[in-house]
Design a protein around this motif. Structure first.
Motif, PDB file in Angstrom:
ATOM      1  N   LEU A 233       1.069  14.032   9.750  1.00 48.10           N
ATOM      2  CA  LEU A 233       0.739  14.593  11.061  1.00 48.10           C
ATOM      3  C   LEU A 233      -0.287  13.766  11.830  1.00 48.10           C
ATOM      4  CD1 LEU A 233       0.603  18.408  10.192  1.00 48.10           C
ATOM      5  CD2 LEU A 233       2.394  17.189  11.463  1.00 48.10           C
ATOM      6  N   THR A 234      -1.225  13.153  11.099  1.00 50.61           N
ATOM      7  CA  THR A 234      -2.302  12.409  11.756  1.00 50.61           C
ATOM      8  C   THR A 234      -2.086  10.903  11.751  1.00 50.61           C
ATOM      9  OG1 THR A 234      -3.581  12.273   9.712  1.00 50.61           O
ATOM     10  CG2 THR A 234      -4.004  14.178  11.154  1.00 50.61           C
ATOM     11  N   ASN A 235      -1.037  10.449  11.084  1.00 48.42           N
ATOM     12  CA  ASN A 235      -0.749   9.021  10.931  1.00 48.42           C
ATOM     13  C   ASN A 235      -1.935   8.267  10.328  1.00 48.42           C
ATOM     14  OD1 ASN A 235       1.020   6.863  11.002  1.00 48.42           O
ATOM     15  ND2 ASN A 235       0.357   6.202  13.036  1.00 48.42           N
ATOM     16  N   THR A 236      -2.608   8.924   9.390  1.00 50.07           N
ATOM     17  CA  THR A 236      -3.693   8.324   8.627  1.00 50.07           C
ATOM     18  C   THR A 236      -3.374   8.545   7.156  1.00 50.07           C
ATOM     19  OG1 THR A 236      -4.976  10.374   8.581  1.00 50.07           O
ATOM     20  CG2 THR A 236      -5.419   8.848  10.407  1.00 50.07           C
ATOM     21  N   CYS A 237      -4.089   7.886   6.290  1.00 52.57           N
ATOM     22  CA  CYS A 237      -3.845   8.098   4.870  1.00 52.57           C
ATOM     23  C   CYS A 237      -5.128   7.907   4.090  1.00 52.57           C
ATOM     24  CB  CYS A 237      -2.751   7.166   4.353  1.00 52.57           C
ATOM     25  SG  CYS A 237      -2.279   7.545   2.656  1.00 52.57           S
ATOM     26  N   GLY A 238      -5.732   9.012   3.705  1.00 53.28           N
ATOM     27  CA  GLY A 238      -6.949   8.974   2.914  1.00 53.28           C
ATOM     28  C   GLY A 238      -6.729   8.327   1.556  1.00 53.28           C
ATOM     29  N   MET A 239      -5.564   8.575   0.960  1.00 53.19           N
ATOM     30  CA  MET A 239      -5.280   7.986  -0.342  1.00 53.19           C
ATOM     31  C   MET A 239      -5.198   6.466  -0.233  1.00 53.19           C
ATOM     32  SD  MET A 239      -2.243   8.845  -3.076  1.00 53.19           S
ATOM     33  CE  MET A 239      -2.722  10.568  -3.219  1.00 53.19           C
ATOM     34  N   ALA A 240      -4.607   5.960   0.833  1.00 53.07           N
ATOM     35  CA  ALA A 240      -4.538   4.511   1.037  1.00 53.07           C
ATOM     36  C   ALA A 240      -5.940   3.936   1.219  1.00 53.07           C
ATOM     37  CB  ALA A 240      -3.665   4.174   2.240  1.00 53.07           C
TER      38      ALA A 240
ATOM     39  N   ARG B 246       2.745   6.073  -2.861  1.00 50.31           N
ATOM     40  CA  ARG B 246       3.844   6.869  -3.422  1.00 50.31           C
ATOM     41  C   ARG B 246       3.693   7.025  -4.924  1.00 50.31           C
ATOM     42  NH1 ARG B 246       7.772   3.396  -0.465  1.00 50.31           N
ATOM     43  NH2 ARG B 246       8.243   2.668  -2.551  1.00 50.31           N
ATOM     44  N   PHE B 247       3.355   5.930  -5.617  1.00 48.45           N
ATOM     45  CA  PHE B 247       3.186   5.980  -7.071  1.00 48.45           C
ATOM     46  C   PHE B 247       2.044   6.912  -7.458  1.00 48.45           C
ATOM     47  CE2 PHE B 247       1.156   4.483 -10.965  1.00 48.45           C
ATOM     48  CZ  PHE B 247       2.214   4.568 -11.861  1.00 48.45           C
ATOM     49  N   THR B 248       0.899   6.756  -6.787  1.00 52.65           N
ATOM     50  CA  THR B 248      -0.272   7.570  -7.109  1.00 52.65           C
ATOM     51  C   THR B 248      -0.016   9.041  -6.806  1.00 52.65           C
ATOM     52  OG1 THR B 248      -1.704   5.684  -6.660  1.00 52.65           O
ATOM     53  CG2 THR B 248      -2.750   7.855  -6.704  1.00 52.65           C
ATOM     54  N   ALA B 249       0.544   9.335  -5.641  1.00 53.17           N
ATOM     55  CA  ALA B 249       0.826  10.726  -5.278  1.00 53.17           C
ATOM     56  C   ALA B 249       1.816  11.342  -6.261  1.00 53.17           C
ATOM     57  CB  ALA B 249       1.367  10.809  -3.854  1.00 53.17           C
TER      58      ALA B 249
ATOM     59  N   SER C 245      -1.296  19.715  -7.593  1.00 51.33           N
ATOM     60  CA  SER C 245      -0.053  19.295  -6.929  1.00 51.33           C
ATOM     61  C   SER C 245      -0.005  19.811  -5.494  1.00 51.33           C
ATOM     62  CB  SER C 245       1.163  19.803  -7.712  1.00 51.33           C
ATOM     63  OG  SER C 245       1.167  19.226  -8.996  1.00 51.33           O
ATOM     64  N   ALA C 246      -0.450  21.042  -5.301  1.00 53.26           N
ATOM     65  CA  ALA C 246      -0.472  21.602  -3.949  1.00 53.26           C
ATOM     66  C   ALA C 246      -1.421  20.816  -3.046  1.00 53.26           C
ATOM     67  CB  ALA C 246      -0.877  23.074  -3.998  1.00 53.26           C
ATOM     68  N   GLY C 247      -2.552  20.373  -3.592  1.00 51.40           N
ATOM     69  CA  GLY C 247      -3.512  19.587  -2.813  1.00 51.40           C
ATOM     70  C   GLY C 247      -2.918  18.256  -2.368  1.00 51.40           C
ATOM     71  N   ILE C 248      -2.199  17.606  -3.263  1.00 49.60           N
ATOM     72  CA  ILE C 248      -1.562  16.332  -2.905  1.00 49.60           C
ATOM     73  C   ILE C 248      -0.490  16.560  -1.837  1.00 49.60           C
ATOM     74  CG2 ILE C 248      -0.114  14.446  -3.757  1.00 49.60           C
ATOM     75  CD1 ILE C 248      -3.043  14.208  -4.586  1.00 49.60           C
ATOM     76  N   ALA C 249       0.299  17.628  -2.005  1.00 54.73           N
ATOM     77  CA  ALA C 249       1.329  17.944  -1.008  1.00 54.73           C
ATOM     78  C   ALA C 249       0.691  18.181   0.361  1.00 54.73           C
ATOM     79  CB  ALA C 249       2.143  19.154  -1.444  1.00 54.73           C
ATOM     80  N   GLY C 250      -0.389  18.932   0.391  1.00 53.28           N
ATOM     81  CA  GLY C 250      -1.099  19.185   1.643  1.00 53.28           C
ATOM     82  C   GLY C 250      -1.641  17.901   2.244  1.00 53.28           C
ATOM     83  N   GLY C 251      -2.171  17.011   1.401  1.00 46.57           N
ATOM     84  CA  GLY C 251      -2.675  15.728   1.873  1.00 46.57           C
ATOM     85  C   GLY C 251      -1.579  14.871   2.477  1.00 46.57           C
ATOM     86  N   LEU C 252      -0.386  14.905   1.878  1.00 49.15           N
ATOM     87  CA  LEU C 252       0.735  14.135   2.410  1.00 49.15           C
ATOM     88  C   LEU C 252       1.182  14.670   3.770  1.00 49.15           C
ATOM     89  CD1 LEU C 252       2.787  13.569  -0.861  1.00 49.15           C
ATOM     90  CD2 LEU C 252       1.499  11.854   0.427  1.00 49.15           C
ATOM     91  N   VAL C 253       1.191  15.978   3.919  1.00 46.90           N
ATOM     92  CA  VAL C 253       1.559  16.570   5.212  1.00 46.90           C
ATOM     93  C   VAL C 253       0.519  16.190   6.266  1.00 46.90           C
ATOM     94  CG1 VAL C 253       1.814  18.760   6.457  1.00 46.90           C
ATOM     95  CG2 VAL C 253       2.888  18.469   4.213  1.00 46.90           C
TER      96      VAL C 253
ATOM     97  N   MET D 163       0.834  -1.205   0.000  1.00 46.03           N
ATOM     98  CA  MET D 163       0.000   0.000   0.000  1.00 46.03           C
ATOM     99  C   MET D 163       0.868   1.254   0.000  1.00 46.03           C
ATOM    100  SD  MET D 163      -2.943   1.261  -0.322  1.00 46.03           S
ATOM    101  CE  MET D 163      -3.923  -0.211  -0.232  1.00 46.03           C
ATOM    102  N   GLU D 164       1.971   1.207   0.737  1.00 43.20           N
ATOM    103  CA  GLU D 164       2.874   2.365   0.762  1.00 43.20           C
ATOM    104  C   GLU D 164       3.383   2.678  -0.642  1.00 43.20           C
ATOM    105  OE1 GLU D 164       7.170   3.776   2.582  1.00 43.20           O
ATOM    106  OE2 GLU D 164       6.484   1.733   2.908  1.00 43.20           O
ATOM    107  N   ARG D 165       3.761   1.637  -1.376  1.00 41.93           N
ATOM    108  CA  ARG D 165       4.263   1.843  -2.745  1.00 41.93           C
ATOM    109  C   ARG D 165       3.158   2.366  -3.653  1.00 41.93           C
ATOM    110  NH1 ARG D 165       7.104  -2.786  -6.533  1.00 41.93           N
ATOM    111  NH2 ARG D 165       7.832  -1.357  -8.156  1.00 41.93           N
ATOM    112  N   GLN D 166       1.933   1.850  -3.501  1.00 40.48           N
ATOM    113  CA  GLN D 166       0.814   2.332  -4.297  1.00 40.48           C
ATOM    114  C   GLN D 166       0.549   3.818  -4.026  1.00 40.48           C
ATOM    115  OE1 GLN D 166      -2.784  -0.147  -4.393  1.00 40.48           O
ATOM    116  NE2 GLN D 166      -1.556  -1.812  -3.531  1.00 40.48           N
TER     117      GLN D 166
END
Length: 195
Positions: free
Chosen positions: A162-169, A125-128, A150-158, A120-123
Motif C-alpha cells: 500500500l505504501t510502496n515501501t519495504c521495512g524488511m528490505a 520473499r525468502f525471509t518473509a 505469521s499474521a504480523g508478516i502478512a500485515g507488513g506485506l500488505v 533485494m526482492e528475492r531476499q
C-alpha cells in the motif's frame, strides 16, 4: 532548501540513447549491483544517498542524473529525496529489469570483484516466507499465539504494498553482504566529484 521539479521517468530506449551523457546512479545493494548494472552506473545504495548528497549535487551541476534500481521503486524514492534537496533527477521506467528485458546489456564486475547475490526482492520473499512458515510451525507445535508471527508478516506485506515501501528490505539492506565496502563507496564518491 530549494524546490525542484518532480523526477522525470525515462523509458529504457530514451535512457539508452542518452546513456553517454548521463551520470547513472544505481541505488541497489552492492550484491544486486554486482549481479548486473547499466553500463557506467555508479553504486550508491539507497540508504547512502543522503550521505552522498554533496557529490550527487556536484555531478548534477555538470549534467543530468539518472537513478536506477531493480524495478523503479527504490530509484523513485531516491529521486524524491534528491528533489527535496533541490537536485533534479530522472528515474528509469521499470529499472534494470526492464533494461535487460528489452535486450540491453548489463555489465558485471570482473570475477575477482564480484559479490553477486540475490536481488533485494528475492531476499524479502525468502525471509518473509521463512518467517511465515516458522510462525505457522511454532503456532502448531508450541503455542497457538505464535501464529501471530505469521499474521504480523502478512500485515507488513500488505502495508508494504500500500505504501510502496519495504521495512524488511531496509533491515536486510543493513546485513554485511548488502553493504558497500567503505573503499568502494569512497571510490564512487570520488568519481562523482570528478564528473
Amino acid at each position: 532548501m530549494t524546490s525542484s521539479p518532480a523526477p522525470v521517468t525515462l523509458a529504457t530506449e530514451q535512457a539508452r540513447i542518452r546513456l553517454h551523457e548521463l551520470t547513472v546512479i544505481d541505488v541497489r545493494t552492492p550484491a544486486e549491483y554486482a549481479s548486473g548494472h547499466l553500463p557506467g552506473a555508479l553504486n550508491i545504495p539507497l540508504d547512502h544517498v543522503r550521505h552522498a548528497l554533496p557529490e550527487i549535487r556536484h555531478a548534477s551541476d555538470r549534467g543530468d542524473i539518472l537513478v536506477v534500481c531493480a524495478s523503479g521503486a527504490r530509484s523513485e524514492n531516491a529521486c524524491k529525496l534528491l528533489a527535496e534537496q533541490g537536485v533534479p533527477t530522472a528515474t528509469l521506467s521499470g529499472g534494470t529489469g526492464a533494461w535487460a528485458a528489452e535486450g540491453h546489456d548489463l555489465h558485471t564486475p570482473a570475477a575477482c570483484d564480484t559479490r553477486a547475490g540475490w536481488s533485494m526482492e528475492r531476499q524479502v520473499r525468502f525471509t518473509a516466507g521463512t518467517v511465515v512458515l516458522l510462525g505457522l510451525l511454532l503456532g502448531l507445535l508450541v503455542h497457538p499465539a505464535l501464529l501471530l508471527i505469521s499474521a504480523g508478516i502478512a500485515g507488513g506485506l500488505v502495508f508494504s504494498a500500500l505504501t510502496n515501501t519495504c521495512g524488511m528490505a531496509a533491515v536486510l539492506g543493513k546485513l554485511p553482504y548488502n553493504r558497500p565496502r567503505a573503499a568502494d563507496l569512497d571510490a564512487v564518491l570520488a568519481a562523482l566529484r570528478s564528473r
